[in-house]
Structure formats: C-alpha cells, structure tokens
Design a protein around this motif. Sequence first.
Motif, PDB file in Angstrom:
ATOM      1  N   ASN A 173      10.350  61.252 -10.955  1.00  0.00           N
ATOM      2  CA  ASN A 173       8.880  61.447 -11.430  1.00  0.00           C
ATOM      3  C   ASN A 173       8.492  60.954 -12.894  1.00  0.00           C
ATOM      4  O   ASN A 173       7.568  60.200 -13.012  1.00  0.00           O
ATOM      5  N   ARG A 174       9.811  61.225 -13.779  1.00  0.00           N
ATOM      6  CA  ARG A 174       9.408  60.593 -15.028  1.00  0.00           C
ATOM      7  C   ARG A 174       9.512  59.027 -15.130  1.00  0.00           C
ATOM      8  O   ARG A 174       8.858  58.613 -16.227  1.00  0.00           O
ATOM      9  N   MET A 175      10.211  58.343 -14.147  1.00  0.00           N
ATOM     10  CA  MET A 175      10.182  57.231 -14.153  1.00  0.00           C
ATOM     11  C   MET A 175       8.953  56.379 -13.313  1.00  0.00           C
ATOM     12  O   MET A 175       8.864  55.201 -13.182  1.00  0.00           O
ATOM     13  N   ASP A 190      14.421  56.072  -3.641  1.00  0.00           N
ATOM     14  CA  ASP A 190      14.812  54.942  -4.366  1.00  0.00           C
ATOM     15  C   ASP A 190      16.018  55.228  -5.406  1.00  0.00           C
ATOM     16  O   ASP A 190      16.984  54.669  -5.448  1.00  0.00           O
ATOM     17  N   VAL A 191      15.793  56.605  -6.020  1.00  0.00           N
ATOM     18  CA  VAL A 191      16.595  57.020  -7.036  1.00  0.00           C
ATOM     19  C   VAL A 191      17.962  57.348  -6.137  1.00  0.00           C
ATOM     20  O   VAL A 191      19.062  57.270  -6.602  1.00  0.00           O
ATOM     21  N   VAL A 231      20.993  55.232 -14.207  1.00  0.00           N
ATOM     22  CA  VAL A 231      19.969  55.102 -13.020  1.00  0.00           C
ATOM     23  C   VAL A 231      18.869  54.373 -13.805  1.00  0.00           C
ATOM     24  O   VAL A 231      17.974  53.506 -13.359  1.00  0.00           O
ATOM     25  N   VAL A 232      18.570  54.934 -14.762  1.00  0.00           N
ATOM     26  CA  VAL A 232      17.344  54.674 -15.440  1.00  0.00           C
ATOM     27  C   VAL A 232      17.431  53.147 -15.773  1.00  0.00           C
ATOM     28  O   VAL A 232      16.479  52.181 -15.563  1.00  0.00           O
ATOM     29  N   ALA A 233      18.412  52.722 -16.383  1.00  0.00           N
ATOM     30  CA  ALA A 233      18.852  51.162 -16.741  1.00  0.00           C
ATOM     31  C   ALA A 233      18.501  50.193 -15.507  1.00  0.00           C
ATOM     32  O   ALA A 233      18.114  49.265 -15.455  1.00  0.00           O
ATOM     33  N   GLU A 234      19.355  50.826 -14.249  1.00  0.00           N
ATOM     34  CA  GLU A 234      19.130  50.100 -13.007  1.00  0.00           C
ATOM     35  C   GLU A 234      17.659  49.881 -12.613  1.00  0.00           C
ATOM     36  O   GLU A 234      17.422  48.837 -11.993  1.00  0.00           O
TER      37      GLU A 234
END
Length: 370
Positions: free
Chosen positions: A11-13, A19-20, A45-48
Amino acid sequence: PETITVQELANRMAERAVDVIRELMKMGVMSTINQVIDADTAELVVAEFGHTARRVSEADVEIGLAGIDDAQGDLAPRAPVVTVMGHVDHGKTSLLDALRSTDVVSGEAGGITQHIGAYQVTTESGAKITFVDTPGHAAFTDMRARGAKVTDLVILVVAADDGIMPQTVEAIHHAKAADVPIIVAINKCDKPEADPARVRTELLQHELVPEELGGDVMCVEVSAKARTNLGQLEETILLQAEMLDLKANPDRPAEGVVIEAKMEQGRGSVATVLVQRGTLRKGDIFVAGSEWGRVRALIDDHGGTVDAAGPAVPVEVLGLNGTPEAGDEMVVVDSDTRAREVSEYRQRKKRDVRAAAGARGTLEQMFERI
Ligand code: GTP
Ligand code: MG
C-alpha cells in the motif's frame, strides 16, 4: 523490532501485494499478504522497487511519559489521586457520591454535576483530592498493564456488616501489585449489625495490619449513607498523601492519561483525561493513544468550561479526531504534523499487530486441519 505487513508495505509503495510477495520470494522469503516482515527486509524490497525508504523509527515518533524529566526545582505539590475499590455492593459508588458532596467549591448540594469518570474535591481545610471512579478491578489492572500509573492511593471499601469478600481480596492484590498504599474505609457503620472490629481482624489475614492492631494501615469507620466520618477519611487521605510527597511540574506541555472516552451525539469524541504533568490548555495539539486532536474545549467536573487544567486535575477534552481507549496516555505535541505522524504510526502499528494475530490464526487453523 520494527515490522510491517506485506499488504501495508505494498500500500505504502502503491504497488500490488502479489508483486511484493514475488519480490520477497526472489529474496528467499516465502510470504503471504498478512505476513509481518522486519524493517530491514522491507527496506530491501523498497529498494528493489526503486523507491526510497524513509524509516520512521520508534524513537523518532514515540513520545511518552518517560520523556523529559523535570528539574527538581520546577516541581510543585499536587493533589493526590485516589481510586476506590472493594467488593460489589460494599458502597464504592455511595462513598464517592458522599465524598463528592463534601466539596466546598461545588456550590449548592444537589446542583447538577456532570458525571465524568473523575472529580476533584476541595476539603474544608482547602486541600484538594482527586477521585477516580474506575468501573472495576479489570479496568484498573488493564490500565496498569498498559503502563498507566493513575492512582497514588487506593481506598479499600469494606462493608462492616459483610467483612472481607472475594473482590476485597482481589482489590488488595491489585493495590499491592501496583505498590499503591491502601487506606481502608470500613463502610456501613450505621447498620446495627456492623462489626468494624471484625473487619480489622480479617485484614490481618491479608497482611494488612491496621494501626489499631500495631500496624501501619489506616482504617476509618464511615457511613456513606449517614455521611459520618467523611472528613476524617479525607484527612487520612491527605496524611497518607503527605508521606508520598506528591509533586509535578505545572509549567510544561501537558501529559496525562485517558480515564474514559466515548463518542457523543453532537459533541464528537469526548475523553476524560487526568492531567499528570504540565498544564493542558485550550488550543493545545495532542496525541491520545493512536488518536490526536486539538483542544476545542475543556470541561471541568462541575460541567463548566475552563481554559486550563494542571496536574491531578481531571477534565473532559473536546476536539479529538477519534475515540481513544481508557488507559491511553495523552501528550501535548508542538504541531499537528507531529500529532498526525504519531497517530498514523500508532494506528499502523495496531493494524500490524492485528494482521499478525490474524496470520497466526490462519496458521493455527491450518494445523488444526492437518
Ligand atoms: P457496585 O458498584 O455494584 O459494586 O456496588 P457499590 O460498591 O458501588 O455499592 P453501592 O454504593 O451501589 O451501594 C450498595 C448498596 O449499599 C446500596 O443499596 C446503598 O444504598 C447501600 N449502602 C452504601 N453505603 C451504605 C452505608 O454507609 N450504609 C448503609 N446502610 N447502606 C449503604
Ligand atoms: Mg458502584
């Protein structure tokens, strides 16, 4: 440690949870949508995904009663906060009502007084005592479990015609566990069958030794109904309080605890707050549990509007954006941005805990099926 659910992270991304989950799988982490992952993993994950993570840490966000300590010189005496406990029907409510009627500033007896979960009485000698009406032992324990130390003293009400009963014993245990001094109010002494001496003897079995029997537990024989010895009970409270040397700094942003909170038609969310340090003022921005607000109005225990409430003063607070829970701490902060940040962080954390509990539930159900 900091955690986030897969769903929340997605949600936050603004990415899809699947996909996460796929990304996590590539990293060797098998997950579901409700899976709770740690901050380090989440950051990877965020960086990916090509986003940048801004970690809002507990320390960044959390503010608490364990915050800044006040300098000794800033401390001023404050009123004791007293909770009444005891067995069902022994007269807790009657005693609170009777004590309330002793208030020298409340005007005419029988005048309409707002019932809020706590009130302050000014005794004949001019001293103040704050009484908190806990709806039950469970609430007391619950608040304590959540770290809220609300009360300085416990008044243990024991009916003189009934003696020590199961919930009296329970109350003794709660007070002892909380390390709060106990004053015994032997109530219903107006009754012909009243036997206060028996109550004193029974107390011995619970390691409460009354002064009359050589110990240090103060007992006062009262009658809520006949209103006898209420002044003496108050003096006893003040004497015990003096030994505790209760002080707080009134000149700082307020911190307190929510005694009760509810949604009211036409008034919005209303919380009864006991201010513990500092002074709460109209216009102050605050966080209460995972809710926040700006003080729109402060209503005192006589139903009147006040501009400010200092240490040990209970007030109703209007202007909340949501309804906090009893036992939540309330802290004044310097901006609504900050208030919103803390509130969002705490709500997120609550959701994560629920999600984790939910995930555990499914796992247990899975095992059950096997
Ligand atoms: P719960 O909230 O139900 O646990 O009860 P409580 O401890 O608050 O007792 P409450 O004040 O409701 O009193 C219970 C009953 O005892 C009522 O009928 C009161 O009128 C009566 N009562 C309370 N105090 C006295 C007293 O000093 N003398 C006499 N004779 N009766 C009393
Ligand atoms: Mg009652």
